[in-house]
Design a protein around this motif. Structure first.
Motif, short mmCIF file in Angstrom:
data_model
loop_
_atom_site.label_atom_id
_atom_site.label_comp_id
_atom_site.label_asym_id
_atom_site.label_seq_id
_atom_site.Cartn_x
_atom_site.Cartn_y
_atom_site.Cartn_z
N MET A 23 10.95 5.62 -4.04
CA MET A 23 10.78 4.41 -4.37
C MET A 23 9.55 3.95 -4.91
O MET A 23 9.59 3.30 -5.91
CB MET A 23 11.27 3.50 -3.37
N PHE A 24 8.36 4.20 -4.40
CA PHE A 24 7.13 3.76 -4.93
C PHE A 24 6.48 5.16 -5.39
O PHE A 24 6.50 6.09 -4.64
CB PHE A 24 6.33 3.39 -3.77
N ARG A 25 5.47 4.93 -6.24
CA ARG A 25 5.00 6.20 -6.77
C ARG A 25 3.77 6.48 -6.02
O ARG A 25 3.13 7.55 -6.31
CB ARG A 25 4.89 6.12 -8.42
N SER A 26 3.07 5.42 -5.50
CA SER A 26 1.68 5.54 -4.92
C SER A 26 1.50 4.47 -4.05
O SER A 26 2.32 3.68 -3.92
CB SER A 26 0.60 5.55 -5.95
N LYS A 27 0.52 4.77 -3.04
CA LYS A 27 0.16 3.70 -2.46
C LYS A 27 0.00 2.20 -2.75
O LYS A 27 0.21 1.13 -2.33
CB LYS A 27 -1.11 4.05 -1.25
N SER A 28 -0.69 2.25 -3.96
CA SER A 28 -1.02 1.24 -4.76
C SER A 28 0.23 0.26 -5.18
O SER A 28 0.21 -1.00 -5.00
CB SER A 28 -1.96 1.29 -6.14
N ASP A 29 1.33 1.01 -5.41
CA ASP A 29 2.31 0.27 -5.89
C ASP A 29 3.15 -0.20 -4.52
O ASP A 29 3.66 -1.49 -4.44
CB ASP A 29 3.65 1.44 -6.08
N ILE A 30 3.00 0.26 -3.23
CA ILE A 30 3.14 -0.33 -2.10
C ILE A 30 2.46 -1.75 -1.90
O ILE A 30 2.83 -2.51 -1.47
CB ILE A 30 3.18 0.74 -0.92
N PHE A 31 1.18 -1.57 -1.99
CA PHE A 31 0.41 -2.47 -1.71
C PHE A 31 0.51 -3.84 -2.77
O PHE A 31 0.73 -4.96 -2.24
CB PHE A 31 -1.03 -2.10 -1.86
N ALA A 32 0.98 -3.36 -3.96
CA ALA A 32 1.13 -4.38 -4.76
C ALA A 32 2.58 -5.11 -4.48
O ALA A 32 2.88 -6.45 -4.57
CB ALA A 32 1.41 -3.74 -6.24
N PHE A 33 3.64 -4.29 -4.06
CA PHE A 33 4.82 -4.94 -3.58
C PHE A 33 4.64 -5.78 -2.22
O PHE A 33 5.07 -6.85 -2.14
CB PHE A 33 5.65 -3.77 -3.29
N ILE A 34 3.60 -5.30 -1.40
CA ILE A 34 3.44 -6.09 -0.20
C ILE A 34 2.72 -7.35 -0.70
O ILE A 34 2.99 -8.57 -0.09
CB ILE A 34 2.45 -5.50 0.90
N GLU A 35 1.73 -7.39 -1.57
CA GLU A 35 0.86 -8.56 -2.07
C GLU A 35 1.94 -9.58 -2.88
O GLU A 35 2.13 -10.72 -2.55
CB GLU A 35 0.06 -8.07 -3.23
N THR A 36 3.15 -9.09 -3.34
CA THR A 36 4.11 -10.23 -3.91
C THR A 36 4.89 -10.66 -2.88
O THR A 36 5.38 -11.88 -3.13
CB THR A 36 5.04 -9.16 -4.85
N HIS A 37 5.14 -10.04 -1.75
CA HIS A 37 6.46 -10.50 -0.85
C HIS A 37 5.99 -10.66 0.40
O HIS A 37 6.60 -11.05 1.41
CB HIS A 37 7.38 -9.40 -0.77
N HIS A 38 4.45 -10.77 0.79
CA HIS A 38 4.10 -11.05 1.95
C HIS A 38 4.49 -12.44 2.56
O HIS A 38 4.44 -12.67 3.91
CB HIS A 38 2.53 -10.71 2.21
N ALA A 39 4.47 -13.31 1.71
CA ALA A 39 4.76 -14.59 2.13
C ALA A 39 6.04 -14.75 2.93
O ALA A 39 6.25 -15.79 4.02
CB ALA A 39 4.58 -15.68 0.99
N GLN A 40 7.02 -13.86 2.44
CA GLN A 40 8.18 -14.04 2.99
C GLN A 40 8.36 -13.25 4.45
O GLN A 40 9.10 -13.61 5.41
CB GLN A 40 9.52 -13.51 2.32
N ALA A 41 7.99 -12.04 4.35
CA ALA A 41 7.97 -11.09 5.50
C ALA A 41 6.61 -10.98 6.35
O ALA A 41 6.84 -10.50 7.43
CB ALA A 41 8.47 -9.88 5.04
N GLY A 42 5.47 -11.18 5.73
CA GLY A 42 4.41 -10.96 6.67
C GLY A 42 3.69 -9.37 6.22
O GLY A 42 4.33 -8.58 6.06
N VAL A 43 2.32 -9.52 6.16
CA VAL A 43 1.57 -8.23 5.76
C VAL A 43 2.02 -7.35 6.96
O VAL A 43 2.21 -6.17 6.52
CB VAL A 43 0.27 -8.45 5.54
N SER A 44 1.80 -7.34 7.99
CA SER A 44 1.96 -6.54 9.02
C SER A 44 3.12 -6.02 9.15
O SER A 44 3.34 -4.73 9.29
CB SER A 44 1.76 -7.23 10.47
N ALA A 45 4.41 -6.61 9.27
CA ALA A 45 5.71 -6.21 8.99
C ALA A 45 6.00 -5.17 7.87
O ALA A 45 6.59 -4.18 8.11
CB ALA A 45 6.75 -7.33 8.88
N LEU A 46 5.42 -5.85 6.56
CA LEU A 46 5.71 -5.05 5.43
C LEU A 46 5.10 -3.62 5.58
O LEU A 46 5.48 -2.60 5.02
CB LEU A 46 5.32 -5.95 4.33
N CYS A 47 3.53 -3.57 6.01
CA CYS A 47 2.97 -2.41 6.35
C CYS A 47 3.63 -1.52 7.27
O CYS A 47 3.61 -0.03 6.88
CB CYS A 47 1.34 -2.66 6.86
N ARG A 48 4.13 -2.04 8.40
CA ARG A 48 4.98 -1.12 9.11
C ARG A 48 6.28 -0.54 8.46
O ARG A 48 6.42 0.64 8.51
CB ARG A 48 5.43 -1.79 10.41
#
Length: 287
Positions: free
Chosen positions: A1-26
């Motif tokens: 789904m993601f090619r790198s951790k940077s892609d994951i972090f970018a996704f979290i940056e975009t969606h953290h307002a809805q789900a929260g940083v900690s929940a998305l990181c887990r």
């Protein structure tokens, strides 16, 4: 789904307002420390592009009421001038949980091809190359409150355009005669092959007489699913995209939604089999 951790972090940056940083990181098996370290460094150009692209994908997905999957979304983006691969669109949609309303395909049964003397299946030997060459008709059922209603349609097979439809409590030859007459009033034509299944509302004397009166040649499918595939595919799309999971309390509310969907289907909804054009646009290109 993601090619790198940077892609994951970018996704979290975009969606953290809805789900929260900690929940998305887990969820995506990265650490919050890693995310915040990435945030301080700043995102890559590719990640920035993903963020902008994701917002446009979300807009298109909502615009089409969650009916478009990645192939159609990709086509819409390409038409608008975006240079992006279908794989990238699919990855971003999957990451955001955007999944089109599913349509389960029909598969024809090869073992039931039998000929019937009175109304043979004329489509077996017909290459459809223009509008008003083959029309198809079919009926399906839709529920209103605790009552079943019947939706009858006439479709131009070449363009997939719905020429006429009616919603009724009865499933009779009078209904199929009325919807065919409605289609002829909209598009007077002669020499059309009219194809349907072998239900009594199509094989009865009143409907057969009307087909002959209009100068049409009648064609009928074999006994089994798939031989009237264009009409069946339309009904699958309609139920997946409009009625599945929705309760209609009144006939008028269902009728309003059908009015809107038929207009959308004919003029806006693109079809991969029509080179990603709507039925109306495909017809205009052919004339």
């Amino acid at each position: 789904m993601f090619r790198s951790k940077s892609d994951i972090f970018a996704f979290i940056e975009t969606h953290h307002a809805q789900a929260g940083v900690s929940a998305l990181c887990r969820r995506y098996l990265v650490t919050t420390a890693g995310f915040y370290a990435w945030s301080r460094r700043g995102e890559s150009d590719h990640a920035k592009q993903d963020r902008v692209l994701s917002k446009e994908i979300e807009r298109l997905f909502a615009l089409h009421r969650e009916r478009y999957g990645s192939p159609r979304i990709h086509h819409q983006l390409a038409t608008a001038g975006w240079r992006v691969s279908r794989r990238r669109v699919a990855r971003l949609m999957q990451a955001a949980g955007m999944r089109a309303k599913a349509v389960q395909g029909y598969r024809a049964k090869a073992s039931i091809h039998q000929r019937y003397a009175r109304h043979p299946n004329r489509l077996w030997n017909t290459s459809v190359t223009k509008p008003d060459q083959v029309w198809v008709g079919d009926i399906t059922y839709l529920k209103v409150a605790a009552t079943w209603w019947y939706l009858a349609i006439v479709m131009d097979q070449y363009s997939r355009r719905i020429l006429a439809w009616t919603l009724t409590r009865q499933r009779t030859a009078a209904v199929t005669c009325a919807v065919l007459a409605q289609a002829v009033r909209m598009r007077p034509a002669r020499g059309v092959i009219f194809h349907s299944d072998r239900g009594s509302e199509y094989m009865g004397a009143p409907f057969c007489a009307q087909v002959a009166q209009f100068g049409f040649a009648q064609s009928a499918s074999v006994r089994g699913p798939g031989d009237n595939a264009h009409a069946e595919s339309f009904f699958h799309s309609l139920k997946a995209e409009l009625t599945r999971g929705i309760s209609f309390a009144t006939e008028s509310s269902l009728r309003r939604q059908l009015d809107e969907y038929m207009l959308y289907y004919n003029t806006v909804r693109v079809h991969s089999s029509l080179n990603y054009l709507s039925p109306l646009a495909f017809e205009r290109r052919a004339t």
